[in-house]
Design an enzyme around this catalytic site. Structure first.
Site, PDB file in Angstrom:
ATOM      1  N   GLY A  66      11.006  -1.918  19.843  1.00  0.00           N
ATOM      2  CA  GLY A  66      12.422  -1.653  19.574  1.00  0.00           C
ATOM      3  C   GLY A  66      12.595  -0.920  18.243  1.00  0.00           C
ATOM      4  N   SER A  67      11.849  -1.341  17.244  1.00  0.00           N
ATOM      5  CA  SER A  67      11.944  -0.729  15.913  1.00  0.00           C
ATOM      6  C   SER A  67      11.455   0.714  15.957  1.00  0.00           C
ATOM      7  CB  SER A  67      11.100  -1.517  14.915  1.00  0.00           C
ATOM      8  OG  SER A  67      11.381  -2.886  15.029  1.00  0.00           O
ATOM      9  N   ALA A 106       0.836  -1.209   0.000  1.00  0.00           N
ATOM     10  CA  ALA A 106       0.000   0.000   0.000  1.00  0.00           C
ATOM     11  C   ALA A 106       0.869   1.256   0.000  1.00  0.00           C
ATOM     12  CB  ALA A 106      -0.922  -0.009   1.219  1.00  0.00           C
ATOM     13  N   ASP A 163       2.115  -9.251  19.753  1.00  0.00           N
ATOM     14  CA  ASP A 163       1.883  -9.106  21.198  1.00  0.00           C
ATOM     15  C   ASP A 163       0.805  -8.069  21.522  1.00  0.00           C
ATOM     16  OD1 ASP A 163       3.910 -10.895  21.388  1.00  0.00           O
ATOM     17  OD2 ASP A 163       5.390  -9.509  22.195  1.00  0.00           O
ATOM     18  N   ARG A 223      -1.398 -32.145  29.428  1.00  0.00           N
ATOM     19  CA  ARG A 223      -0.383 -32.061  28.377  1.00  0.00           C
ATOM     20  C   ARG A 223      -0.108 -30.605  28.019  1.00  0.00           C
ATOM     21  NH1 ARG A 223       0.118 -37.304  25.953  1.00  0.00           N
ATOM     22  NH2 ARG A 223      -0.174 -38.593  27.794  1.00  0.00           N
TER      23      ARG A 223
END
Ligand code: F6P
Length: 320
Positions: A104-105, A22, A127, A243
């Site tokens: 961070g970026s 885009a 996240d 499990r």
């Protein structure tokens, strides 16, 4: 402006390609050339880029990951590295840069902004922990991946009277775990932001077992503890065979959902329009389904977005 650039940085996610496409096509529509640096800031430092003409971005919208590739660059975190990045941008006559990535970026984008270079940030991290946007790119696709996997696990769990802990991503963030718990009808969500009361959880699981239910699902964020120890604790206290399934990087890939294709397309277009209109040093975000802009300085200073704990309460109520 005659030439802009885009890069994808940090952990990849679905929807990054929609953003690149885009941005490139909006630039082309405005007679501006777009280049794409390969492998995030690392590519910027090596001056590795491709020209993103219309054909170069064709057929990318429906692909997961990022065709420009992504990386985490230690060199860019140094002052020297940042100076080199700026030199490369100048040398290639780039007049504005779009950075697609996580916290961070975006900190890196802010550093370039402080050096006087026009930058726009786009939030991308499954996240969903970036402040000043309701949703980051890739979150919706990751959630769709998770619910597909958990639905499959629930089938086998109920065939065997078993409990399952499904570990999802989120080193510091419980967004994926809590929303996935709601969307899969799981009994519990375990998140890094809230301490687990294992005794209470086992008590609730025992009650459910005595009521005659055949299985239990627990969605746990990777940063919330050690899944196998919790599974062992449940087996000892409740008797349920428990499990653990770790979904890992499966969550981050795959064809982007409609939501991420649209969000990436909106973010990409907007970022170019902002640069062309002289706006810089902001992150594009989403609030109440409208696009917003927030100073990168505020985004970075604000730190990690807080988990809405009402999501957890909802997961608890609906999981009774
Ligand atoms: O920040 C996004 C994320 O997917 C986290 O949920 C996860 O902990 C991390 O990246 C994994 O990073 P890597 O792909 O470098 O192992």
């Amino acid at each position: 402006m005659k030439r802009l650039a885009i890069l994808t940085s940090g952990g990849d996610c679905s929807g990054m390609n929609a953003t690149i496409r885009a941005a490139a096509r909006t630039a082309i529509a405005n007679d501006v050339e777009m280049i794409g640096y390969r492998k995030g800031y690392a590519g910027l430092l090596k001056n590795e880029f491709i020209v993103l003409d219309s054909l170069a971005v064709s057929g990318t919208l429906q692909r997961g990951g990022t065709f420009l590739q992504s990386a985490r660059s230690a060199e860019f975190r140094t002052e020297e590295g940042r100076k080199k990045a700026l030199d490369n941008l100048m040398k290639e006559r780039v007049e504005g840069l779009i950075v697609v990535g996580g916290d961070g970026s975006l900190s890196g984008a802010l550093a370039l902004d402080k050096m006087g270079f026009p930058v726009i940030g786009i939030p991308a991290s499954i996240d969903n922990d970036i402040a000043y946007t309701d949703m980051a790119l890739g979150v919706d696709t990751a959630l769709n991946n998770i619910i597909y996997a958990v639905d499959c696990i629930k089938d086998t769990a109920s065939s065997h009277d078993r409990a399952f802990i499904v570990e999802v991503m989120g080193r510091n963030s419980g967004y994926l775990a809590s929303t996935a718990a709601i969307a899969t009808g799981a009994e519990f969500a375990i998140v890094p932001e809230v301490e687990l009361d294992l005794t209470e959880m086992c008590h609730q699981l025992r009650r459910r077992y005595e009521e005659g239910r055949t299985n239990a699902l627990i969605i746990m964020a990777e940063g919330a503890g050690h899944a196998q120890s919790i599974a062992d604790g449940i087996k000892d206290a409740v008797g349920f065979e428990t499990r653990v399934t770790v979904l890992g990087h499966y969550q981050r890939g795959g064809a982007p959902s409609v939501f991420d294709r649209l969000l990436g397309s909106r973010f990409g277009r907007k970022s170019v329009e902002l640069l062309l209109s002289g706006t810089k040093g902001v992150m594009v975000g989403l609030s109440a389904n409208s696009l917003t802009t927030t100073l990168l300085e505020m985004v970075v200073k604000g730190g990690q977005k807080k988990l809405n704990e009402d999501l957890l309460r909802m997961a608890d109520i609906l999981g009774i």
